[in-house]
Every structure is written in C-alpha cells, then in structure tokens.
Design a protein around this motif. Structure first.
Motif, mmCIF file in Angstrom:
data_model
loop_
_atom_site.group_PDB
_atom_site.id
_atom_site.type_symbol
_atom_site.label_atom_id
_atom_site.label_comp_id
_atom_site.label_asym_id
_atom_site.label_seq_id
_atom_site.Cartn_x
_atom_site.Cartn_y
_atom_site.Cartn_z
ATOM 1 N N ALA A 1 0.810 -1.221 0.000
ATOM 2 C CA ALA A 1 0.000 0.000 0.000
ATOM 3 C C ALA A 1 0.838 1.263 0.000
ATOM 4 O O ALA A 1 0.312 2.356 -0.224
ATOM 5 N N GLN A 2 2.153 1.148 0.239
ATOM 6 C CA GLN A 2 2.929 2.367 0.482
ATOM 7 C C GLN A 2 2.941 3.317 -0.713
ATOM 8 O O GLN A 2 3.002 4.523 -0.536
ATOM 9 N N VAL A 3 2.862 2.785 -1.945
ATOM 10 C CA VAL A 3 2.908 3.685 -3.100
ATOM 11 C C VAL A 3 1.613 4.476 -3.247
ATOM 12 O O VAL A 3 1.579 5.487 -3.935
ATOM 13 N N ASP A 4 0.534 3.985 -2.597
ATOM 14 C CA ASP A 4 -0.755 4.655 -2.750
ATOM 15 C C ASP A 4 -1.119 5.515 -1.547
ATOM 16 O O ASP A 4 -2.287 5.817 -1.327
ATOM 17 N N GLN B 1 -6.414 4.543 3.184
ATOM 18 C CA GLN B 1 -7.044 3.508 4.019
ATOM 19 C C GLN B 1 -6.331 2.158 3.872
ATOM 20 O O GLN B 1 -6.255 1.388 4.822
ATOM 21 N N THR B 2 -5.766 1.876 2.678
ATOM 22 C CA THR B 2 -5.112 0.585 2.488
ATOM 23 C C THR B 2 -3.850 0.480 3.338
ATOM 24 O O THR B 2 -3.388 -0.593 3.640
ATOM 25 N N LEU B 3 -3.293 1.626 3.693
ATOM 26 C CA LEU B 3 -2.077 1.624 4.512
ATOM 27 C C LEU B 3 -2.406 1.744 5.986
ATOM 28 O O LEU B 3 -1.802 1.096 6.835
ATOM 29 N N ILE B 4 -3.412 2.589 6.287
ATOM 30 C CA ILE B 4 -3.654 2.937 7.681
ATOM 31 C C ILE B 4 -4.234 1.766 8.472
ATOM 32 O O ILE B 4 -3.783 1.482 9.584
ATOM 33 N N TYR B 5 -5.207 1.014 7.898
ATOM 34 C CA TYR B 5 -5.843 -0.034 8.701
ATOM 35 C C TYR B 5 -4.905 -1.178 9.070
ATOM 36 O O TYR B 5 -4.867 -1.570 10.247
ATOM 37 N N PRO B 6 -4.117 -1.719 8.120
ATOM 38 C CA PRO B 6 -3.166 -2.755 8.561
ATOM 39 C C PRO B 6 -2.158 -2.220 9.576
ATOM 40 O O PRO B 6 -1.799 -2.924 10.531
ATOM 41 N N PHE C 1 5.344 6.725 7.592
ATOM 42 C CA PHE C 1 4.241 6.997 6.668
ATOM 43 C C PHE C 1 3.267 8.012 7.253
ATOM 44 O O PHE C 1 2.794 8.893 6.531
ATOM 45 N N VAL C 2 2.974 7.879 8.530
ATOM 46 C CA VAL C 2 2.047 8.833 9.153
ATOM 47 C C VAL C 2 2.644 10.240 9.088
ATOM 48 O O VAL C 2 1.963 11.206 8.730
ATOM 49 N N ALA C 3 3.960 10.353 9.370
ATOM 50 C CA ALA C 3 4.613 11.665 9.311
ATOM 51 C C ALA C 3 4.579 12.214 7.896
ATOM 52 O O ALA C 3 4.288 13.393 7.678
ATOM 53 N N GLN C 4 4.868 11.340 6.924
ATOM 54 C CA GLN C 4 4.819 11.766 5.530
ATOM 55 C C GLN C 4 3.421 12.257 5.169
ATOM 56 O O GLN C 4 3.264 13.284 4.518
ATOM 57 N N TYR C 5 2.422 11.491 5.601
ATOM 58 C CA TYR C 5 1.046 11.813 5.242
ATOM 59 C C TYR C 5 0.606 13.129 5.880
ATOM 60 O O TYR C 5 0.065 14.004 5.198
ATOM 61 N N ILE C 6 0.889 13.275 7.188
ATOM 62 C CA ILE C 6 0.416 14.481 7.876
ATOM 63 C C ILE C 6 1.231 15.709 7.501
ATOM 64 O O ILE C 6 0.702 16.715 7.040
ATOM 65 N N PHE C 7 2.571 15.619 7.681
ATOM 66 C CA PHE C 7 3.387 16.821 7.504
ATOM 67 C C PHE C 7 3.747 17.078 6.044
ATOM 68 O O PHE C 7 3.960 18.210 5.648
#
Lengths: 318, 309
Positions: free
Chosen positions: A274-277, A283-288, B149-155
């Motif tokens: 999911a990382q590329v999306d 959602q595909t990354l966050i839930y897992p 990933f969370v940091a990338q997404y938020i910031f």
C-alpha cells in the motif's frame, strides 16, 4: 552459621508489652494462604485497568487468528475485482478495497494468524535458547559461562533485523512462517539469556539453595527445582515484550520485501503493497498499520504490567 | 587506563571474528554456484570457469576463503556492488549523509526525551506524567515505517510543511522530518530512563539537604537533580548512536535520503544478495566500532568503569 539461635527482629517489640498480651503478638494465622511473589503480582495486576485492556485485546487477537471466518464472511482473495481498486468504504466493505480490489477488512482478519504465529514461534525459540544459554552460564559459571556469554555477545552485537535480512536473502527460495521466525529468533535470544543469567547469579547464593545443597541435592536438580523457578520472573517480562517486537520484525521484513511471499497474507505485506498509494488511498495503509500497532501495543502493555507487578521497586516508582 | 583500553580491544576481537564468520557462513550456505549464475543461461567454457574459480579463491576450503575475505575487509575491500561500483566508494559518498541524519536524530531524541522525562519525574503521578507514559508506550509499539508513513502523510501531504522525499545533497532542512522519525525509535526509552533516574535522584540525601539549605527549585532542579540524573541517560544515548546509524535503513528508504541505509534498502528491494551482504557486514562493523569507541570514552569519563571487570 550464626542463625542457629533465635534472635527476634525488632518488629516483634513494636507494641508496648503492658497493652498487648504476648500471646496476641506471637499468634500467627496458620489458616491464611502463604503469600508469594506470584500471588502478590496477581493481586497487583488485576487492580490495573491496563492489564484488563491488554488482556482483552490479546484474547481478541487470538480468537481472530484462530477463527477468522467468525469475523468476516468475505473471502480475502477470491472476490477481488479490479474495478474496485483502491475504492473507498461501502456498506458491505467497511474499510474499503486494496489496489487489487480485495476487501481490506477481510485481508486484515485473515492476516492476523500470520503475525501471531511468527510472534509465538519466535518467542518459543528465544525463550528456549535464552533459558538454555542463560541458565547454564549463570549457574555453572567458570569457563562454561565465558564460552556461552561470548557466544551470546557475538549474536547480540549483530542488530537482528540486519541479520534476518541476510538470512532471508540467503533463503529467498524458501520463505515461509518458520524460516522467517528462525531468522528473527536465532539472533534475538541473547537478550533473554542475559536477563536470566543476571537473575540466576543473584539467586544462586540464596539460603534455600545452600540448604538444598546441604541436604545433598544434585547440582542439576537444584538448578531445575530451586534456582530456575525463582529466577524466571524477569524472563516472563522479556518474553511478553519480545513477542510484540517479533511481530514488528516480521512486518518490517515483509515491508522490506524479504519477508513472507506476497501470496501469504500478512499485515506487513499489505502495508508494503500500500505504500505507493499513500496519497490516493490512505485507508489501504492505515488499517493494517493500526491493527499491527494495536496488537503490538497490547503485548508491550502486558509486559509492562507484569514487570511492574513482579518488581516492587517499579511499583514504588509508579 | 592503558590496561583498560587494551582489555576492551582484546575483548572486541572474538566478537569481530565471530560476527564476520557468522555472516560469511550464512552467505556460504547460499544454495547454487555463484560462478554458474554469472553466465546465466549459457554454458561456460570449463577453462574460463576454472580460472575464475581460482581468481575468486572458490577452489580453496571454506576456512581459507573466510580468512582471505577477512584480510580484504581489513584492507578496506568490502567487495563491489551489483552495478560494479566498489562498496567502499559508495560508503565514502553515502556515509556522511547517514552520520548527519543520525546526529540530528540523536539531538532531537536527547533534548526531547530529557525534557519530557524530567517534567514527568518531577510531577510523578500527575496528568502530564500519565500522558507521557501512554504516549511513550504508543511510540514503543509503532513500527518505524508506520511512523514514517504517518509523518509523511500528515506533515508532507496534508499540511505541506516538509518535503516527502529528500532532495539531492540532503540539506539539513529536508532532513528534519526523517530525523524526527528516526529519533522516535528510542525517544520513549529516553523519556522512561530520565523519569526513573530523576525520581531516584529526587529522593537522595543531597537533594533534601539542598532544599533544607533553602535553595530555590530553580537552582535545585537543573544543578542538583538533573545533572546527577543524566549519567544513565547519557550512557544510553551514546550507545544509541550505533542503533540510529544502523536503524536508518527503513527511514532512509522511505524518505529517499541518499545515505548508507537507502543503498542497503534498495539492494534489498532489488534482491541483490551480494550487495546486501557487503552492506550488512559494513554496518555491523560500524555498529561494533561505535560501541567500542563509546565504551572507551566511558572509561575516560568515569573512572569507576575502568576498574569494574
């Protein structure tokens, strides 16, 4: 030994003699169950909300891993339709769809057993190796200790994720749950061994060990019957926490692409895919990631609660 | 002091031999003939095969090969990458970036960890302490790539404060977000260590004496409590430097930081086995070297350690 004659400790004389009859002071409630470390620990633990929260999460994870079909009727891989690729949530598929158009929730539920089994196998492996190495090194000492401890140092000095990356690259043709657990566990045991060795060094000079020796009990029997049971407490703490760490390690390896093959459902693989999306379908990354983090959090919280309960010093700092 | 240094160096030798041997052994266990793989589908000329076998010492027994390899390592020869560049050249290019990132992360986690740990320890059992403990638990259980990933997404994506990938040359301002992510590995441990140490120091006699003399809290907290609580914290932070250098693999990969970690990350992703092994060996050696230097520095700073066997 100087303990032959009875020397009363000052505690016996706290109460003024003329007010309390001697009989009352010396009276001991024989009927009361003897308290020990484990009973005290249990009493302490069950009063803490953190214990119950983590226990419920761990139980839930185990049930989901054993009976995934109780929680979702959607098969994880069969009904995937590319027209649903990276789609948002619908009433039947609450967490949306992956890039391949599979149900995110169903894959989550069916991936649970992978993470949990890696965690459990690694933990069994590190505990067995750690107890073997730690117990013999700590109890017998001398040259055996030197050899076992140096061997532990060597394994300890290689960060175990890096070691696992090498092992998994070597065995790239045979990636499965057992190989990945072996790759993680074979370099993670020295932590357990060190903790146990330190505790055994403390315990083995206790009076009860000396008493056992005086009555002619053999060395090995002393180790198994007296020393090990009394020094196992810190090992349980390390074990619980390392179960969480092993689950993270599996996810990290799968994320790096040297973990389980893509055909195996695991949270790490789903996160990796999911990382590329991230931008288009978070959602595909966050839930897992959430499932992974909550599971690990539960095991680590449980370890902390057990540590606090078993260690009076930690209890005082709370 | 000389005796201490000598003893530490001697102790490092078996660990060094053992680790390189283990890595070499694992690679030796790899199935298949590496030379045949070089030729792909074609059948190689037996004479050429024999010459290559001699050139790469593959005709020697395993233990001889290991010592030849070890000799190469001591001469700075870590092998070549898949693209033909010498691993030592790649290191010279990428290592400064990784060091910069690790130092930034170390500063962030040290300042943040000590400050939060100090306040937590001073206000034991209060709301701040309880929330700091919960936050530190969450940080311990979040895998680094999730934090990244969370940091990338938020910031990076939502707020637009930072770039999601680092531009060439890795300027400091681009490295701030990856450094925070990298720092989060041991941030929680530092908070807890500082907190425990502060609580312990607070109960000691000299602190009570300082209060008894009528000193103000503004003087007692930084001078008497904090300074004496920092010893275990500094120890931890120093050994953590090696962890940060090695642990940068995932962070550098995700943020595209041109350091050692990303090179390893890309080699892993592309399945370039031999390059992965060379880089892991290098990183383990760096890790051992950093830990040895930290140990030696301690001996210099704290005389008590020198005399404890």
């Amino acid at each position: 030994m100087s303990n032959n004659s009875f020397t009363p400790t000052p505690k016996h004389f706290v109460a003024p003699l003329e007010e309390t009859p001697l009989v009352a002071i010396d009276a001991v409630n024989v009927g009361e169950r003897p308290s020990n470390l484990w009973i005290d620990a249990w009493r302490d633990m069950r009063r803490r909300p953190m214990f119950w929260i983590s226990a419920v999460i761990i139980l839930l994870v185990i049930v989901v891993a054993l009976f995934p079909t109780l929680f979702t009727s959607v098969p994880p891989n069969d009904n995937c339709q590319l027209s649903n690729s990276n789609g948002g949530p619908t009433s039947d598929h609450l967490l949306g769809f992956t890039k391949q158009g599979c149900d995110v929730f169903s894959r989550l539920v069916h991936g649970t057993s992978t993470s949990l089994s890696v965690g459990i196998i690694v933990t069994i492996l590190t505990t067995v190796l750690g107890i073997l190495f730690g117990a013999f090194a700590g109890f017998y000492g001398g040259w055996l200790d030197s050899i076992l401890s140096r061997a532990g140092d060597i394994f300890f000095s290689i960060p175990y994720i890096l070691a696992a990356v090498v092992i998994m690259s070597v065995f790239s043709a045979y990636r499965n749950v057992f190989i990945i657990s072996l790759a993680i566990g074979i370099f993670a045991w020295p932590a357990t061994a060190r903790v146990l060795r330190a505790e055994i060094l403390r315990v083995k000079n206790s009076d009860y060990v000396m008493a056992a020796r005086a009555t002619g009990v053999t060395n090995f029997r002393i180790l198994v019957r007296h020393v090990l049971p009394n020094s196992i407490a810190p090992v349980i703490v390390v074990t619980t926490i390392s179960l969480g760490a092993a689950i993270v390690a599996e996810a990290t390896l799968s994320f790096l692409g040297v973990g389980l093959p893509n055909s195996t459902m695991s949270w790490g693989n789903d996160i990796s895919a999911a990382q590329v999306d991230l931008r288009t379908a978070p959602q595909t990354l966050i839930y897992p990631s959430l499932a992974l983090s909550i599971t690990v959090l539960a095991f680590i919280m449980m370890g902390e609660v057990i540590r606090d309960a078993l260690d009076p010093k930690a209890r005082a700092q709370r | 002091m000389a005796g201490y240094i000598l003893r530490r160096l001697l102790q490092a030798i078996p660990v060094l031999l053992g680790t390189t041997f283990l890595i070499y052994f694992m690679v030796f266990a790899m199935p298949g003939d590496p030379l045949l793989a070089l030729f792909g589908d074609k059948t190689p000329n037996p004479a050429l095969l024999e010459r290559l076998r001699q050139e790469y010492h593959l005709d020697q027994p395993f233990i001889v090969q290991y010592f030849l390899y070890l000799g190469g390592i001591f001469r700075g020869d870590f092998g070549t990458s898949f693209s033909g560049e010498a691993v030592s050249d790649i290191l010279a290019r990428t290592f400064p970036v990784t060091i910069r990132l690790a130092i930034m992360a170390l500063i962030i986690e040290f300042v943040g960890g000590v400050l939060i740990g100090l306040v937590s320890g001073l206000r034991k059992g209060k709301l701040f302490d309880a929330s700091a403990l919960v936050v530190s638990l969450i940080f311990i259980s979040l895998p680094i790539f999730v934090i990244a990933f969370v940091a990338q997404y938020i910031f990076g994506i939502q707020l637009g404060w930072a770039r999601t990938t680092v531009s060439t040359g890795a300027p400091i301002q681009d490295l701030i977000l990856p450094a925070f992510v990298l720092a989060s590995i041991s941030f929680a441990q530092l908070i807890r260590l500082t907190r425990a140490s502060v609580i312990e120091t607070q109960g000691l006699d000299f602190v009570r004496t300082a209060y008894g003399k009528g000193l103000s809290r503004r003087r007692i907290i930084p001078v008497h409590i904090l300074r004496n609580s920092l010893i275990p914290v500094v120890t931890y932070a120093a050994t953590d430097f090696g962890v940060l250098l090695v642990g940068a693999t995932v962070t550098e990969g995700i943020f595209n930081v041109p350091g050692v970690g990303r090179t390893l990350y890309q080699a892993i992703i592309r399945g370039e086995g031999p390059t992965v092994v060379s880089f892991v060996t290098v990183m383990v050696l760096i890790y051992l070297a950093v830990n040895l230097v930290v140990d030696l520095l301690y001996g210099l700073l704290d005389p008590r350690i020198r005399y404890v066997k």
